[in-house]
Scaffold this motif. Structure first.
Motif, PDB file in Angstrom:
ATOM      1  N   THR A 179       0.813  -1.216   0.000  1.00 56.17           N
ATOM      2  CA  THR A 179       0.000   0.000   0.000  1.00 56.17           C
ATOM      3  C   THR A 179       0.844   1.263   0.000  1.00 56.17           C
ATOM      4  O   THR A 179       1.971   1.284   0.508  1.00 56.17           O
ATOM      5  N   TYR A 180       0.268   2.300  -0.565  1.00 54.46           N
ATOM      6  CA  TYR A 180       0.762   3.673  -0.403  1.00 54.46           C
ATOM      7  C   TYR A 180      -0.400   4.612  -0.692  1.00 54.46           C
ATOM      8  O   TYR A 180      -0.890   4.670  -1.829  1.00 54.46           O
ATOM      9  N   ASN A 181      -0.858   5.316   0.324  1.00 49.71           N
ATOM     10  CA  ASN A 181      -2.006   6.225   0.209  1.00 49.71           C
ATOM     11  C   ASN A 181      -3.201   5.532  -0.457  1.00 49.71           C
ATOM     12  O   ASN A 181      -3.710   5.981  -1.493  1.00 49.71           O
ATOM     13  N   GLU A 182      -3.625   4.461   0.170  1.00 50.59           N
ATOM     14  CA  GLU A 182      -4.696   3.625  -0.396  1.00 50.59           C
ATOM     15  C   GLU A 182      -5.945   3.617   0.477  1.00 50.59           C
ATOM     16  O   GLU A 182      -6.639   2.609   0.574  1.00 50.59           O
TER      17      GLU A 182
ATOM     18  N   GLU B 168      -1.769  -6.017  -4.648  1.00 50.82           N
ATOM     19  CA  GLU B 168      -1.741  -4.557  -4.585  1.00 50.82           C
ATOM     20  C   GLU B 168      -3.081  -4.114  -3.995  1.00 50.82           C
ATOM     21  O   GLU B 168      -4.093  -4.823  -4.099  1.00 50.82           O
ATOM     22  N   ALA B 169      -3.104  -2.925  -3.403  1.00 50.92           N
ATOM     23  CA  ALA B 169      -4.325  -2.483  -2.722  1.00 50.92           C
ATOM     24  C   ALA B 169      -5.507  -2.317  -3.669  1.00 50.92           C
ATOM     25  O   ALA B 169      -6.658  -2.443  -3.257  1.00 50.92           O
ATOM     26  N   ASP B 170      -5.244  -2.018  -4.939  1.00 54.11           N
ATOM     27  CA  ASP B 170      -6.353  -1.859  -5.887  1.00 54.11           C
ATOM     28  C   ASP B 170      -6.673  -3.159  -6.623  1.00 54.11           C
ATOM     29  O   ASP B 170      -7.372  -3.151  -7.630  1.00 54.11           O
ATOM     30  N   GLU B 171      -6.177  -4.278  -6.108  1.00 56.09           N
ATOM     31  CA  GLU B 171      -6.516  -5.597  -6.627  1.00 56.09           C
ATOM     32  C   GLU B 171      -7.371  -6.336  -5.598  1.00 56.09           C
ATOM     33  O   GLU B 171      -7.440  -5.939  -4.440  1.00 56.09           O
ATOM     34  N   ARG B 172      -8.013  -7.411  -6.025  1.00 58.43           N
ATOM     35  CA  ARG B 172      -8.856  -8.185  -5.124  1.00 58.43           C
ATOM     36  C   ARG B 172      -8.570  -9.681  -5.265  1.00 58.43           C
ATOM     37  O   ARG B 172      -8.348 -10.179  -6.364  1.00 58.43           O
ATOM     38  N   MET B 173      -8.605 -10.351  -4.134  1.00 58.30           N
ATOM     39  CA  MET B 173      -8.627 -11.812  -4.133  1.00 58.30           C
ATOM     40  C   MET B 173     -10.070 -12.256  -4.339  1.00 58.30           C
ATOM     41  O   MET B 173     -11.005 -11.601  -3.857  1.00 58.30           O
ATOM     42  N   THR B 174     -10.274 -13.331  -5.074  1.00 52.47           N
ATOM     43  CA  THR B 174     -11.624 -13.868  -5.270  1.00 52.47           C
ATOM     44  C   THR B 174     -11.689 -15.273  -4.676  1.00 52.47           C
ATOM     45  O   THR B 174     -10.664 -15.959  -4.585  1.00 52.47           O
TER      46      THR B 174
ATOM     47  N   ARG C 224      -7.585  -8.853 -14.622  1.00 52.54           N
ATOM     48  CA  ARG C 224      -8.709  -8.290 -15.365  1.00 52.54           C
ATOM     49  C   ARG C 224      -8.768  -6.808 -15.016  1.00 52.54           C
ATOM     50  O   ARG C 224      -9.117  -6.444 -13.896  1.00 52.54           O
ATOM     51  N   VAL C 225      -8.395  -5.966 -15.955  1.00 54.69           N
ATOM     52  CA  VAL C 225      -8.352  -4.532 -15.697  1.00 54.69           C
ATOM     53  C   VAL C 225      -9.772  -3.972 -15.685  1.00 54.69           C
ATOM     54  O   VAL C 225     -10.493  -4.037 -16.685  1.00 54.69           O
ATOM     55  N   MET C 226     -10.172  -3.427 -14.543  1.00 50.80           N
ATOM     56  CA  MET C 226     -11.495  -2.821 -14.366  1.00 50.80           C
ATOM     57  C   MET C 226     -11.324  -1.308 -14.462  1.00 50.80           C
ATOM     58  O   MET C 226     -10.606  -0.692 -13.665  1.00 50.80           O
ATOM     59  N   PHE C 227     -11.983  -0.715 -15.447  1.00 50.89           N
ATOM     60  CA  PHE C 227     -11.760   0.701 -15.747  1.00 50.89           C
ATOM     61  C   PHE C 227     -13.072   1.323 -16.213  1.00 50.89           C
ATOM     62  O   PHE C 227     -13.753   0.764 -17.081  1.00 50.89           O
ATOM     63  N   MET C 228     -13.427   2.438 -15.645  1.00 55.74           N
ATOM     64  CA  MET C 228     -14.675   3.124 -15.988  1.00 55.74           C
ATOM     65  C   MET C 228     -15.867   2.173 -15.856  1.00 55.74           C
ATOM     66  O   MET C 228     -16.729   2.076 -16.728  1.00 55.74           O
ATOM     67  N   ASN C 229     -15.868   1.434 -14.744  1.00 53.51           N
ATOM     68  CA  ASN C 229     -16.967   0.546 -14.356  1.00 53.51           C
ATOM     69  C   ASN C 229     -17.177  -0.644 -15.290  1.00 53.51           C
ATOM     70  O   ASN C 229     -18.288  -1.191 -15.368  1.00 53.51           O
ATOM     71  N   ARG C 230     -16.117  -1.072 -15.987  1.00 53.96           N
ATOM     72  CA  ARG C 230     -16.245  -2.256 -16.810  1.00 53.96           C
ATOM     73  C   ARG C 230     -14.893  -2.930 -16.970  1.00 53.96           C
ATOM     74  O   ARG C 230     -13.844  -2.332 -16.738  1.00 53.96           O
ATOM     75  N   TRP C 231     -14.924  -4.197 -17.326  1.00 50.56           N
ATOM     76  CA  TRP C 231     -13.703  -4.936 -17.635  1.00 50.56           C
ATOM     77  C   TRP C 231     -13.329  -4.634 -19.076  1.00 50.56           C
ATOM     78  O   TRP C 231     -14.088  -4.914 -20.000  1.00 50.56           O
ATOM     79  N   ILE C 232     -12.151  -4.021 -19.261  1.00 53.32           N
ATOM     80  CA  ILE C 232     -11.688  -3.767 -20.622  1.00 53.32           C
ATOM     81  C   ILE C 232     -10.733  -4.903 -21.005  1.00 53.32           C
ATOM     82  O   ILE C 232      -9.574  -4.918 -20.635  1.00 53.32           O
ATOM     83  N   ARG C 233     -11.266  -5.824 -21.740  1.00 57.44           N
ATOM     84  CA  ARG C 233     -10.562  -7.075 -22.009  1.00 57.44           C
ATOM     85  C   ARG C 233      -9.562  -6.985 -23.158  1.00 57.44           C
ATOM     86  O   ARG C 233      -8.485  -7.578 -23.099  1.00 57.44           O
ATOM     87  N   HIS C 234      -9.889  -6.251 -24.192  1.00 52.19           N
ATOM     88  CA  HIS C 234      -9.110  -6.353 -25.423  1.00 52.19           C
ATOM     89  C   HIS C 234      -7.814  -5.543 -25.394  1.00 52.19           C
ATOM     90  O   HIS C 234      -6.735  -6.077 -25.650  1.00 52.19           O
ATOM     91  N   CYS C 235      -7.915  -4.251 -25.086  1.00 50.49           N
ATOM     92  CA  CYS C 235      -6.732  -3.396 -25.216  1.00 50.49           C
ATOM     93  C   CYS C 235      -5.762  -3.519 -24.050  1.00 50.49           C
ATOM     94  O   CYS C 235      -4.744  -2.822 -24.013  1.00 50.49           O
ATOM     95  N   THR C 236      -6.031  -4.374 -23.097  1.00 48.84           N
ATOM     96  CA  THR C 236      -5.127  -4.561 -21.954  1.00 48.84           C
ATOM     97  C   THR C 236      -4.258  -5.801 -22.102  1.00 48.84           C
ATOM     98  O   THR C 236      -3.653  -6.266 -21.139  1.00 48.84           O
ATOM     99  N   GLN C 237      -4.177  -6.346 -23.319  1.00 53.59           N
ATOM    100  CA  GLN C 237      -3.349  -7.520 -23.610  1.00 53.59           C
ATOM    101  C   GLN C 237      -3.769  -8.746 -22.794  1.00 53.59           C
ATOM    102  O   GLN C 237      -2.944  -9.586 -22.457  1.00 53.59           O
ATOM    103  N   TYR C 238      -5.044  -8.827 -22.479  1.00 58.90           N
ATOM    104  CA  TYR C 238      -5.524  -9.987 -21.724  1.00 58.90           C
ATOM    105  C   TYR C 238      -5.327 -11.261 -22.528  1.00 58.90           C
ATOM    106  O   TYR C 238      -5.609 -11.277 -23.735  1.00 58.90           O
TER     107      TYR C 238
ATOM    108  N   TYR D  39      -8.535  -2.816 -10.110  1.00 54.92           N
ATOM    109  CA  TYR D  39      -9.331  -1.594 -10.248  1.00 54.92           C
ATOM    110  C   TYR D  39      -8.414  -0.400 -10.471  1.00 54.92           C
ATOM    111  O   TYR D  39      -8.294   0.486  -9.626  1.00 54.92           O
ATOM    112  N   THR D  40      -7.784  -0.394 -11.622  1.00 54.67           N
ATOM    113  CA  THR D  40      -6.882   0.706 -11.945  1.00 54.67           C
ATOM    114  C   THR D  40      -7.683   1.990 -12.092  1.00 54.67           C
ATOM    115  O   THR D  40      -8.840   1.981 -12.525  1.00 54.67           O
ATOM    116  N   CYS D  41      -7.112   3.081 -11.713  1.00 51.41           N
ATOM    117  CA  CYS D  41      -7.760   4.403 -11.775  1.00 51.41           C
ATOM    118  C   CYS D  41      -8.927   4.507 -10.793  1.00 51.41           C
ATOM    119  O   CYS D  41      -9.801   5.363 -10.945  1.00 51.41           O
TER     120      CYS D  41
END
Length: 284
Positions: A8-11, A80-86, A110-124, A164-166
């Motif tokens: 963490t850092y300022n999380e 990382e603090a902006d990640e989650r265990m499932t 799975r990059v979560m950005f602007m309230n959705r999973w952006i699958r394609h442009c994140t090199q998933y 949950y980037t950004c």
């Protein structure tokens, strides 16, 4: 069972949700980089260990953590603090650590950005080493981030983790990546002067990680990098399929690439007076 480290850092906005997702384990260690907000205060509300250590770099922080913070279990997972265990990922990790064949496992984000999973442009699927056997995996620095050093074979898990980037807003993203771009510029300059492209790994790499690392080294040497990165992500990877979030993500990544390019030029300019001064002294 395995332990879970949370970096963490300022999380303060993310730490509680992250800890709650990790409470499937009974051994959680929050490693804080001397936050100036309420991260530590919020973390201390939970039955976890909280340790503060000044941040030097991502690689050094991870290695210090692994060497100096004992865990209840031999295996550990890094969050990382902006990640989650499932629950599904946790269950797969429990099965994976029963196998003595590997010293670490890569997990796709799975990059979560602007309230959705952006699958394609994140090199998933884009893999990060997250589950490891202590004493067999270390980390070194590469640009603003880190690269793992594994003393043994590694495997890949099927389950993914949300990132949950950004999550702290665009201003925080820009501020953070402005700092990151300075480290990336130094690494870029070092690679251009000393590094090479591993063409074998780029074309015939055994894993996504090998191919991605080689592609990164190649991209540092290409002209018009910001534009090429946008076209690569938005057109070739299919970022246009991710809608407005995909366009925004690709634009931000191109902007980040441009910041790196600007700072590489700046570093080169800083070197010129020294070189010119030396030449002048020699000619004199």
């Amino acid at each position: 069972m395995f332990s879970i480290y949370i970096l963490t850092y300022n999380e303060e906005r993310d730490i509680e949700a992250c800890i709650n997702s990790a409470r499937l384990s009974d051994d959680i260690i929050v490693v804080d980089s001397c936050s100036s907000d309420r991260t530590v205060e919020f973390a201390q509300r939970y039955p976890v260990r909280v340790v503060s250590h000044p941040f030097e770099s991502h690689g050094r922080q991870r290695t210090w953590m692994l060497e100096n913070l004992p865990t209840k279990y031999e295996w550990a997972y890094i969050l990382e603090a902006d990640e989650r265990m499932t629950p599904a990922l946790f269950a797969e990790c429990l099965e994976a650590i029963k196998d003595n064949q590997y010293v670490g496992y890569y997990v796709a984000e799975r990059v979560m950005f602007m309230n959705r999973w952006i699958r394609h442009c994140t090199q998933y699927p884009r893999y990060q080493l997250r589950l490891l056997r202590k004493g067999q995996v270390w980390f070194t620095d590469y640009g603003h981030t880190e690269r793992e050093v594994c003393h043994g074979s590694t495997g890949f898990l099927q389950e993914t983790y949300p990132h949950y980037t950004c999550s702290k807003g665009f201003s925080r993203w820009i501020e953070k990546h402005n700092r990151y771009s300075t480290d990336e510029a130094r690494e870029t300059l070092r690679q251009l002067e000393q590094g090479t492209v591993n063409w074998g790994a780029l074309l015939l790499g055994r894993s996504e990680v090998e191919r991605r690392h080689a592609l990164k080294d190649l991209s540092l040497r290409l002209p018009f990098r910001p534009l090429l990165r946008f076209l690569y992500m938005y057109i070739f990877l299919g970022g246009f399929l991710d809608g407005r979030a995909g366009f925004t993500w690709c634009t931000l990544q191109a902007f980040y690439e441009y910041l790196i390019t600007l700072k590489v030029w700046e570093l080169k300019d800083e070197q010129l007076p020294t070189i010119e001064g030396t030449d002048s002294q020699l000619s004199f």
